[in-house]
Design a protein around this motif. Structure first.
Motif, short mmCIF file in Angstrom:
data_model
loop_
_atom_site.label_atom_id
_atom_site.label_comp_id
_atom_site.label_asym_id
_atom_site.label_seq_id
_atom_site.Cartn_x
_atom_site.Cartn_y
_atom_site.Cartn_z
N SER A 60 8.91 -41.11 12.94
CA SER A 60 8.40 -40.75 11.62
C SER A 60 7.65 -41.95 11.05
CB SER A 60 9.54 -40.35 10.69
OG SER A 60 10.38 -41.46 10.44
N ASP A 61 7.07 -41.78 9.86
CA ASP A 61 6.35 -42.89 9.24
C ASP A 61 7.27 -44.10 9.03
OD1 ASP A 61 4.06 -41.39 9.16
OD2 ASP A 61 4.31 -40.76 7.07
N ARG A 139 16.74 -36.17 11.73
CA ARG A 139 15.46 -35.83 12.34
C ARG A 139 15.59 -34.67 13.33
NH1 ARG A 139 10.94 -35.79 10.83
NH2 ARG A 139 9.90 -36.49 12.74
N GLU A 142 15.54 -31.64 11.22
CA GLU A 142 14.20 -31.35 10.70
C GLU A 142 13.26 -30.84 11.79
OE1 GLU A 142 14.32 -34.90 7.29
OE2 GLU A 142 13.11 -35.12 9.10
#
Length: 270
Positions: A60-61, A139, A142
């Protein structure tokens, strides 16, 4: 010339089959060459390929892919993870009629990928790296729609078909060679903070949408029908169905999780 013991123990038929499938896929569909090379053919082992796949999926970022690869590589140094990953892969290939090649779960099946990412999170949990374990859990939820607490104990030979909306709670235990379909919950019955989740025996088949709630045991080689709500202990080798679930007969098969037959009138189904 006879092979040495070292040569024999180094053989990895599961990974060899994955590589063979990958090479055949590139030949048949060159447009997928980049994907297949980066995820499989550029790696020397299933562990390395899984580390790469997990990292690219869960980055992710705020969490770069490289860090997740390092974390996953460290986890897969534990040989138990590699054994479980191979056993899971064979289980999916054997039980899912939509799986025709070993390459499919590794590249396309979120149930298989989510379980392997859970195994990394569980390793982190046992290393007392709890915040990183929670990150991986978050995560996975998600990205894959699969929410497995990193403290849960899940055996090997696990097949989760479709894998949408799977929930497995913190104190749940899932045995070996278990199969479950989408929307299964292994949950608690309230807000108690103790051993509060189900214990699923070896060889159990859990149908789509089934809810197993509370610190109860589901006996080995039993079947839980789709849509059932299980609130009480299930003896071994039985079939339960309904809301609340009741025993409706024998499991009808020595290995329900392998036969994958969900018809109440026929356990084995040939």
């Amino acid at each position: 010339m006879a092979q040495s013991n070292a040569d024999v123990t180094s053989l990895d038929p599961v990974w060899d089959q994955v590589v063979s499938d990958a090479e055949a896929s590139v030949a048949a569909e060159p447009a997928l060459g980049g994907l297949i090379h980066s995820n499989i053919l550029h790696h020397a082992s299933l562990e390395a390929a899984l580390s790469y796949r997990i990292a690219t999926k869960l980055a992710s970022d705020g969490m770069p892919e490289q860090i997740l690869r390092e974390v996953s590589n460290a986890a897969f140094k534990d040989k138990a993870l590699g054994t479980s990953s191979r056993t899971d892969l064979v289980a999916v290939f054997d039980r899912d009629p939509a799986c025709h090649r070993m390459i499919q779960p590794l590249l396309f099946f979120k149930g298989y990928q989510a379980i392997q990412a859970y195994r990394v999170a569980h390793w982190l949990w046992n290393q007392n790296r709890r915040d990183m374990a929670y990150y991986v859990q978050s995560r996975v939820s998600e990205v894959f729609g699969v929410d497995i607490h990193p403290a849960a104990k899940v055996g090997k030979g696990i097949m989760i078909d479709h894998a949408h909306s799977i929930v497995i709670g913190e104190t749940a235990v899932v045995g070996d060679n278990v199969s479950m379909l989408h929307s299964v919950t292994l949950g608690g019955t309230g807000k108690e903070d103790d051993d509060r989740h189900p214990k699923i025996g070896n060889g159990v088949l859990i149908g789509a949408g089934a809810k197993v709630l509370g610190n109860i045991k589901v006996g080995y080689c039993s079947r839980i029908a789709a849509g059932s709500v299980v609130l009480h202990e299930v003896p071994p080798c039985k079939t339960v169905a309904g809301v609340p679930a009741k025993i409706v007969g024998e499991a009808g098969c020595e290995q329900p999780s392998v036969s994958m037959n969900q018809l109440l009138a026929n356990g084995c189904g040939q």
